[in-house]
Design a protein around this motif. Structure first.
Motif, PDB file in Angstrom:
ATOM      1  N   PHE A 229      32.594  41.912  37.017  1.00  0.00           N
ATOM      2  CA  PHE A 229      33.858  41.886  36.523  1.00  0.00           C
ATOM      3  C   PHE A 229      33.864  40.750  35.608  1.00  0.00           C
ATOM      4  O   PHE A 229      34.349  40.899  34.315  1.00  0.00           O
ATOM      5  N   GLU A 230      33.538  39.531  35.991  1.00  0.00           N
ATOM      6  CA  GLU A 230      33.607  38.192  35.165  1.00  0.00           C
ATOM      7  C   GLU A 230      32.928  38.521  33.863  1.00  0.00           C
ATOM      8  O   GLU A 230      33.316  38.024  32.715  1.00  0.00           O
ATOM      9  N   TYR A 233      34.732  40.643  31.405  1.00  0.00           N
ATOM     10  CA  TYR A 233      35.636  39.846  30.960  1.00  0.00           C
ATOM     11  C   TYR A 233      35.484  38.679  29.939  1.00  0.00           C
ATOM     12  O   TYR A 233      35.995  38.767  28.732  1.00  0.00           O
ATOM     13  N   LEU A 256      35.389  47.406  33.552  1.00  0.00           N
ATOM     14  CA  LEU A 256      36.649  47.446  34.275  1.00  0.00           C
ATOM     15  C   LEU A 256      36.938  45.909  33.785  1.00  0.00           C
ATOM     16  O   LEU A 256      38.282  45.400  33.605  1.00  0.00           O
ATOM     17  N   LEU A 259      38.156  45.594  30.251  1.00  0.00           N
ATOM     18  CA  LEU A 259      39.183  46.063  30.178  1.00  0.00           C
ATOM     19  C   LEU A 259      40.390  45.387  30.266  1.00  0.00           C
ATOM     20  O   LEU A 259      41.430  45.043  29.916  1.00  0.00           O
ATOM     21  N   GLY A 260      40.274  44.529  31.416  1.00  0.00           N
ATOM     22  CA  GLY A 260      41.144  43.534  31.998  1.00  0.00           C
ATOM     23  C   GLY A 260      41.341  42.479  30.831  1.00  0.00           C
ATOM     24  O   GLY A 260      42.644  42.258  30.224  1.00  0.00           O
ATOM     25  N   ALA A 263      43.320  43.900  27.860  1.00  0.00           N
ATOM     26  CA  ALA A 263      44.724  44.095  27.961  1.00  0.00           C
ATOM     27  C   ALA A 263      45.267  42.392  27.649  1.00  0.00           C
ATOM     28  O   ALA A 263      46.370  42.520  27.134  1.00  0.00           O
ATOM     29  N   SER A 287      41.903  52.770  36.797  1.00  0.00           N
ATOM     30  CA  SER A 287      42.206  51.939  35.927  1.00  0.00           C
ATOM     31  C   SER A 287      43.087  52.460  34.951  1.00  0.00           C
ATOM     32  O   SER A 287      43.323  53.556  34.662  1.00  0.00           O
ATOM     33  N   SER A 288      43.723  51.533  34.089  1.00  0.00           N
ATOM     34  CA  SER A 288      44.484  52.021  32.964  1.00  0.00           C
ATOM     35  C   SER A 288      44.126  51.245  31.721  1.00  0.00           C
ATOM     36  O   SER A 288      44.081  50.234  31.660  1.00  0.00           O
TER      37      SER A 288
END
Lengths: 338, 338
Positions: A229-230, A233, A256, A259-260, A263, A287-288
């Motif tokens: 994830f990181e 990110y 993902l 994506l974070g 956003a 997820s969005s």
DNA sequence: TTGAAAGCGCTAACAT
DNA sequence: ATGTTAGCGCTTTCAA
């Protein structure tokens, strides 16, 4: 008289001998009752079972395995239990193994290539066979390990027919994803690369190389990234630099994470940036926006790994690599370039 | 002469006896070389090691365990390897066990309470001890199982001091989360409940019951939900019915599933709805919006479970339940009610 | 139908 | 320093 017992420490509380003694029969009889073989007198059997219940006895699987030469247990070595992708596969594997009366134990190598050989060996030394899930070790180490842990099956690594193997065709997969983006009009696409030494990353790279040949007007930019994830990110600054309008992440976890970040940065997906992943982990649906990704029937793959491993335990193993073709799951994170 | 060998099937290719024979020494000497005990003549040791390498021999851990009475391996039973929360704990547990020279094998019960007892038993019969992670089985079954698998430690279940146990204080946790929402001005809050039979859900319910007493002006509505992404996703219609402005999900997975649905339904989080979860799984930082959740130092908890299990293996176990207090991680998914 | 005993591969106590 | 041997807890062959 020499050779007393070796026992360093605790030994099991109740053994088959205790049961035999208390029930007033021989160990053989207890064993027969336990395994339901050889007709045992009903009365005797009943008595034995009573004693077993009373003393709360369960047979030592260790002794049983040693005596039988088999344990009906197999081991799976996973580099990272935290990666949801492996669960899906593990799930199918477990289910199939259970159907054949096998137990499965799992060991996590925590992405440490150094420990893998030892863990695999240890796992194998207590089970009948092992499945290696995309081990991180070098090809050299892998090939050296294989004969030492046979029967063995390998997921997502080639073995030169030195063991059964099941693979996902990531080369094809990445082409599927990239073509989708190209059809949407994207001409500058970033690939957030995974661990440089992993076969699955390498295969993706190969697919992209092919694509650069056939689609010269499309710019495909490689960016070193990672698998967490990181990593996703943190990829944003470098990604922005490129001016790309679409990105293919090494896997869903990375996608993902990205994506974070997007956003947070108020970059609207898919309007300002299309994002695609790999693996179709369960969360990618939720997820969005939901994630466009390369999907493959992971739990079916797990079942297949079991089949292959099972064959390794017989006289005629399946040494032809089993290749699974992925498909594209188009969801909301990718969109036509306006 | 009676009692030939039992061997049903394969037996290991090379044994210590082979090594001894080829090297022209006794099994004892090979064993000594292997375990680095008793001074062995350098020359002999060298020869033995050579033969070992040549024949690619590794000792049978099964035989070793049987002889020693211990395996320096422990088992962990997990109800759902797919839940990221367990990895975090497993991670800490593994690390701590490794420090003490123990191997860890994991078995997944796939949420099937029926299989848990058998799996735990089997795991225990091949290892020195087992850790039960929040087993789904009833309290009765659990209490019956405990003595049969000792040494044993249990995570997130009480054992009435019949085994070591480590727990997260979900009661306190849910109060923390709810108070946060109340302070933000929310007066109608939904709790999306998890599995009805699980202790961790029960504890959350208890906290909420307490809260209803102390905060009579706040309406806390219970909605049956579940523990998966999908459960969260599907909770929307019922949630909308309530007219609540904030929701506490059973865990992060549920919260994330709901977040996905809310995005689809164009319900803006946190402006139109505040959402909070439990567990602080890695992804909760990267969702959009990032998730407010109850956090506890999971990997530290894992380490503690190891400590407790280790103590169970000694003369003085730690039978006082070890309770971890959670904290609140306020992120972007909750907001003041305007 | 039941029991006695050998042996699975290893370790450690004992003897040398 | 090294070898001999009993025994860990179980299964199964063989004899009765």
């Amino acid at each position: 008289m020499a050779g007393k017992r070796a026992r360093t420490t605790p030994t099991r509380p109740t053994t088959i001998t205790d049961i035999a003694r208390v029930a007033g029969v021989s160990k053989a009889t207890v064993s027969r009752v336990l395994n339901g073989v050889g007709t045992v007198n009903d009365e005797l059997a009943r008595r034995v079972r009573e004693v077993i219940d009373e003393l709360g006895y369960t047979p030592s699987q260790t002794a049983r395995s040693l005596s039988l030469g088999i344990s009906r247990t197999v081991g799976v070595l996973v580099p990272d239990l935290g990666n949801p992708m492996f669960h899906q596969v593990l799930n199918g594997f477990n289910r199939a193994a259970a159907r054949d009366g096998y137990h499965v134990v799992v060991a996590d190598s925590f992405e440490d290539p150094e420990r893998e050989a030892e863990l695999a060996q240890d796992l194998r030394d207590r089970t009948d066979a092992v499945a290696l899930f995309a081990p991180r070790m070098t090809r050299i180490s892998l090939l050296a390990l294989l004969p030492r842990v046979a029967p063995v099956a390998v997921f997502n690594r080639t073995t030169g027919k030195n063991a059964g193997s099941v693979l996902i065709d990531y080369r094809e997969g990445v082409i599927l994803v990239a073509r989708h983006l190209i059809e949407l009009g994207h001409r500058r696409i970033v690939f957030l690369a995974g661990p440089a030494d992993s076969r699955s990353n390498w295969e993706r790279e190969k697919g992209l190389t092919d694509l650069r040949e056939t689609e010269p007007e499309v710019e495909i930019i490689d960016l070193a990234c990672g698998h967490s994830f990181e990593d996703g990110y943190n990829a944003w600054p470098a990604l922005r630099e490129t001016g790309a309008t679409a990105v293919i992440a090494f896997n869903d976890v990375v996608a993902l994470g990205l994506l974070g970040r997007l956003a947070e940065e108020k970059v609207v997906v898919p309007d300002q940036m299309s994002v695609a992943g790999f693996d179709d982990i369960p969360f990618s649906r939720y997820s969005s926006p939901s994630l466009t990704t390369m999907t493959s029937r992971l739990s079916e793959i797990g079942e297949r790994i079991w089949t292959v491993l099972r064959a390794e335990m017989t006289a005629d193993p399946i040494r032809e690599p089993v290749m699974f073709s992925p498909a594209l799951a188009v969801r909301r994170s990718t969109k036509e370039l306006r």
